[in-house]
Design an enzyme around this catalytic site. Structure first.
Site, PDB file in Angstrom:
ATOM      1  N   CYS A 150     -49.878 -25.018 -18.802  1.00  0.00           N
ATOM      2  CA  CYS A 150     -49.080 -23.867 -19.277  1.00  0.00           C
ATOM      3  C   CYS A 150     -47.958 -23.487 -18.315  1.00  0.00           C
ATOM      4  O   CYS A 150     -47.015 -22.796 -18.693  1.00  0.00           O
ATOM      5  CB  CYS A 150     -49.985 -22.669 -19.513  1.00  0.00           C
ATOM      6  N   ASN A 155     -50.868 -19.354 -28.152  1.00  0.00           N
ATOM      7  CA  ASN A 155     -50.635 -19.949 -26.833  1.00  0.00           C
ATOM      8  C   ASN A 155     -50.039 -21.348 -27.021  1.00  0.00           C
ATOM      9  O   ASN A 155     -50.716 -22.247 -27.490  1.00  0.00           O
ATOM     10  CB  ASN A 155     -51.972 -20.031 -26.079  1.00  0.00           C
ATOM     11  N   HIS A 168     -45.986 -15.913 -19.706  1.00  0.00           N
ATOM     12  CA  HIS A 168     -46.704 -16.905 -20.515  1.00  0.00           C
ATOM     13  C   HIS A 168     -47.513 -16.143 -21.561  1.00  0.00           C
ATOM     14  O   HIS A 168     -48.122 -15.113 -21.260  1.00  0.00           O
ATOM     15  CB  HIS A 168     -47.624 -17.726 -19.608  1.00  0.00           C
TER      16      HIS A 168
HETATM   17  O1  UT7 Z   1     -52.982 -20.537 -21.178  1.00  0.00           O
HETATM   18  C1  UT7 Z   1     -53.777 -21.026 -20.155  1.00  0.00           C
HETATM   19  C2  UT7 Z   1     -54.745 -20.063 -19.647  1.00  0.00           C
HETATM   20  N1  UT7 Z   1     -55.623 -19.608 -20.659  1.00  0.00           N
HETATM   21  C3  UT7 Z   1     -55.905 -18.324 -20.734  1.00  0.00           C
HETATM   22  O2  UT7 Z   1     -55.296 -17.564 -20.041  1.00  0.00           O
HETATM   23  C4  UT7 Z   1     -56.997 -17.869 -21.643  1.00  0.00           C
HETATM   24  C5  UT7 Z   1     -57.871 -16.891 -20.921  1.00  0.00           C
HETATM   25  N2  UT7 Z   1     -58.996 -16.400 -21.652  1.00  0.00           N
HETATM   26  C6  UT7 Z   1     -58.881 -15.573 -22.741  1.00  0.00           C
HETATM   27  O3  UT7 Z   1     -57.796 -15.292 -23.230  1.00  0.00           O
HETATM   28  C7  UT7 Z   1     -60.143 -14.951 -23.284  1.00  0.00           C
HETATM   29  O4  UT7 Z   1     -61.199 -15.152 -22.374  1.00  0.00           O
HETATM   30  C8  UT7 Z   1     -60.556 -15.500 -24.683  1.00  0.00           C
HETATM   31  C9  UT7 Z   1     -59.600 -14.966 -25.741  1.00  0.00           C
HETATM   32  C10 UT7 Z   1     -60.562 -16.996 -24.675  1.00  0.00           C
HETATM   33  C11 UT7 Z   1     -61.957 -14.978 -25.026  1.00  0.00           C
HETATM   34  O5  UT7 Z   1     -62.011 -13.569 -24.982  1.00  0.00           O
HETATM   35  P1  UT7 Z   1     -63.179 -12.833 -24.168  1.00  0.00           P
HETATM   36  O6  UT7 Z   1     -63.001 -11.395 -24.375  1.00  0.00           O
HETATM   37  O7  UT7 Z   1     -63.132 -13.338 -22.760  1.00  0.00           O
HETATM   38  O8  UT7 Z   1     -64.458 -13.309 -24.937  1.00  0.00           O
HETATM   39  P2  UT7 Z   1     -65.735 -14.105 -24.390  1.00  0.00           P
HETATM   40  O9  UT7 Z   1     -65.397 -15.525 -24.134  1.00  0.00           O
HETATM   41  O10 UT7 Z   1     -66.375 -13.312 -23.289  1.00  0.00           O
HETATM   42  O11 UT7 Z   1     -66.682 -14.030 -25.662  1.00  0.00           O
HETATM   43  C12 UT7 Z   1     -67.167 -12.782 -26.177  1.00  0.00           C
HETATM   44  C13 UT7 Z   1     -67.966 -13.050 -27.439  1.00  0.00           C
HETATM   45  C14 UT7 Z   1     -68.985 -14.158 -27.279  1.00  0.00           C
HETATM   46  O12 UT7 Z   1     -70.117 -13.788 -28.039  1.00  0.00           O
HETATM   47  P3  UT7 Z   1     -71.411 -13.142 -27.328  1.00  0.00           P
HETATM   48  O13 UT7 Z   1     -71.863 -14.154 -26.299  1.00  0.00           O
HETATM   49  O14 UT7 Z   1     -70.926 -11.870 -26.693  1.00  0.00           O
HETATM   50  O15 UT7 Z   1     -72.359 -12.925 -28.460  1.00  0.00           O
HETATM   51  C15 UT7 Z   1     -68.333 -15.353 -27.937  1.00  0.00           C
HETATM   52  O16 UT7 Z   1     -69.269 -16.284 -28.441  1.00  0.00           O
HETATM   53  O17 UT7 Z   1     -67.078 -13.482 -28.493  1.00  0.00           O
HETATM   54  C16 UT7 Z   1     -67.575 -14.698 -29.067  1.00  0.00           C
HETATM   55  N3  UT7 Z   1     -66.444 -15.493 -29.549  1.00  0.00           N
HETATM   56  C17 UT7 Z   1     -65.940 -15.324 -30.778  1.00  0.00           C
HETATM   57  N4  UT7 Z   1     -66.262 -14.521 -31.794  1.00  0.00           N
HETATM   58  C18 UT7 Z   1     -65.532 -14.601 -32.921  1.00  0.00           C
HETATM   59  C19 UT7 Z   1     -65.747 -16.434 -28.895  1.00  0.00           C
HETATM   60  N5  UT7 Z   1     -64.771 -16.911 -29.685  1.00  0.00           N
HETATM   61  C20 UT7 Z   1     -64.864 -16.234 -30.863  1.00  0.00           C
HETATM   62  C21 UT7 Z   1     -64.126 -16.281 -32.043  1.00  0.00           C
HETATM   63  N6  UT7 Z   1     -64.483 -15.442 -33.050  1.00  0.00           N
HETATM   64  N7  UT7 Z   1     -63.082 -17.098 -32.234  1.00  0.00           N
END
Ligand code: UT7
Length: 321
Positions: A112, A278, A248
């Site tokens: 990225c 993204n 970004h």
């Molecule tokens: O560009 C390069 C660098 N990349 C980034 O900067 C990305 C950085 N990370 C992020 O933007 C975020 O961490 C994400 C958007 C990827 C995820 O958001 P989060 O608030 O960190 O969620 P999480 O991974 O902690 O997941 C929370 C919950 C989980 O369920 P449980 O374990 O709490 O029951 C996931 O399984 O959300 C669930 N989950 C989803 N639910 C519905 C993960 N993906 C999804 C989804 N739809 N698509």
């Protein structure tokens, strides 16, 4: 001697994939995607398109905006992590499609941060007098390496390309660039399907994005906070000197956190994540072009560009527009 941005361009594929459509593909909701990321839709390349074809279209628009012909460009650099082929590099494919002659052409893989890395390199070539007019591109076809069954990643990414023309100038332009990398984080965000990875590796097979999103999120917020401070300090600037933040576009919450650290109101931040998702290396030049063509940026404005991605790599560019 400075390098100055004299034209920008972008290309986005016609097909739009909405959050509602993703609800029919994986177990997710539009509400989850919007509230956790800020993304509403993303563009997806058609079968006949590739990173080089999108990069070429973005470059054409940047050249048109700059009033620069193919003979003037003497340096081509493309930030991408999804090249058409292993080689020739995307720069060569773009240069050929645009009839640029025999200027050096290359691509740089920094995920990225690819565009910021490419901009930094082109700026240095211009400053040292090796080049006078550079074509700098960020372009990606991430849809080809997304695992469309993995809800944790497939809702995040999109395709597109952004380009700038950088010209040598006595007037202030790119003021400074700052690049960092730390391979100790290599397992938090990577692609499988390597060309030369060990033959007994479990990473063989098709290229697919793997990300431990939550862990990436935390490092991204910390490192971006550090690099914007580093950029201000290196130039003896106050936070309030920055007119526009062009970040970004990975996640609205990461962008908001960086803006908060800079004390910047969100109406001074260029936000395109809702429309593009993204797009990795394409994200910053896409946002820049949106800002330029919307008429928001005025001559003399001070811009802070920043990016963070797989590697990890991260970087910033301070630019007088
Ligand atoms: O560009 C390069 C660098 N990349 C980034 O900067 C990305 C950085 N990370 C992020 O933007 C975020 O961490 C994400 C958007 C990827 C995820 O958001 P989060 O608030 O960190 O969620 P999480 O991974 O902690 O997941 C929370 C919950 C989980 O369920 P449980 O374990 O709490 O029951 C996931 O399984 O959300 C669930 N989950 C989803 N639910 C519905 C993960 N993906 C999804 C989804 N739809 N698509």
């Amino acid at each position: 001697m400075y390098s100055r941005i004299v034209g920008t361009g972008r290309y986005l594929p016609e097909k739009i994939l909405t959050n509602a459509e993703l609800e029919t593909m994986v177990e997710t909701t539009s509400e989850w995607i919007l509230s956790r990321t800020g993304i509403e839709r993303r563009h997806i390349a058609a079968d006949h398109e590739s990173t080089s074809t999108m990069a070429t279209e973005a470059a054409r628009k940047a050249m048109e905006a700059a009033g620069v012909g193919p003979d003037e460009i003497d340096f081509v650099i493309v930030g991408t992590t999804t090249p058409d082929r292993i080689f020739p590099n995307v720069g060569c494919l773009v240069a050929n499609a645009l009839g640029l002659g025999e200027a050096p052409a290359m691509s740089v893989e920094a995920a990225c941060s690819g565009f910021i890395y490419a901009l930094s390199i082109a700026d240095k070539y211009i400053r040292c007098g090796e080049a006078k007019c550079a074509l700098v591109i960020g372009a990606e076809t991430l849809s080809r390496i997304v695992d469309w069954e993995d809800r944790q990643t497939c809702v995040l990414f999109g395709d597109g390309a952004g380009a700038v023309i950088l010209k040598a100038s006595d007037e202030e332009g790119v003021i400074s660039t700052h690049l960092n990398a730390n391979g100790a984080y290599k397992d938090l965000l990577y692609s499988t399907g390597g060309v030369s990875c060990p033959r007994d590796s479990d990473e063989l097979g098709e290229a697919r994005i793997k990300m431990r999103g939550n862990e990436v999120f935390k490092v991204a917020v910390t490192k971006l906070g550090e690099i914007v401070q580093q950029t201000l300090a290196a130039n003896n600037l106050e936070k309030s000197d920055i007119d526009w933040l062009i970040p970004h576009q990975a996640n609205n919450r990461i962008i908001t956190a960086t803006a908060k650290k800079l004390g910047m109101p969100m109406d001074r931040v260029i936000l395109t994540v809702q429309d593009h998702g993204n797009t990795s290396a394409a994200s910053v030049p896409l946002a820049l072009d949106v800002a330029v063509r919307s008429g928001k940026l005025k001559h003399g404005d001070l811009l802070l560009l920043e990016a963070f991605g797989g590697g990890f790599t991260w970087g910033s560019a301070l630019i007088r527009y």
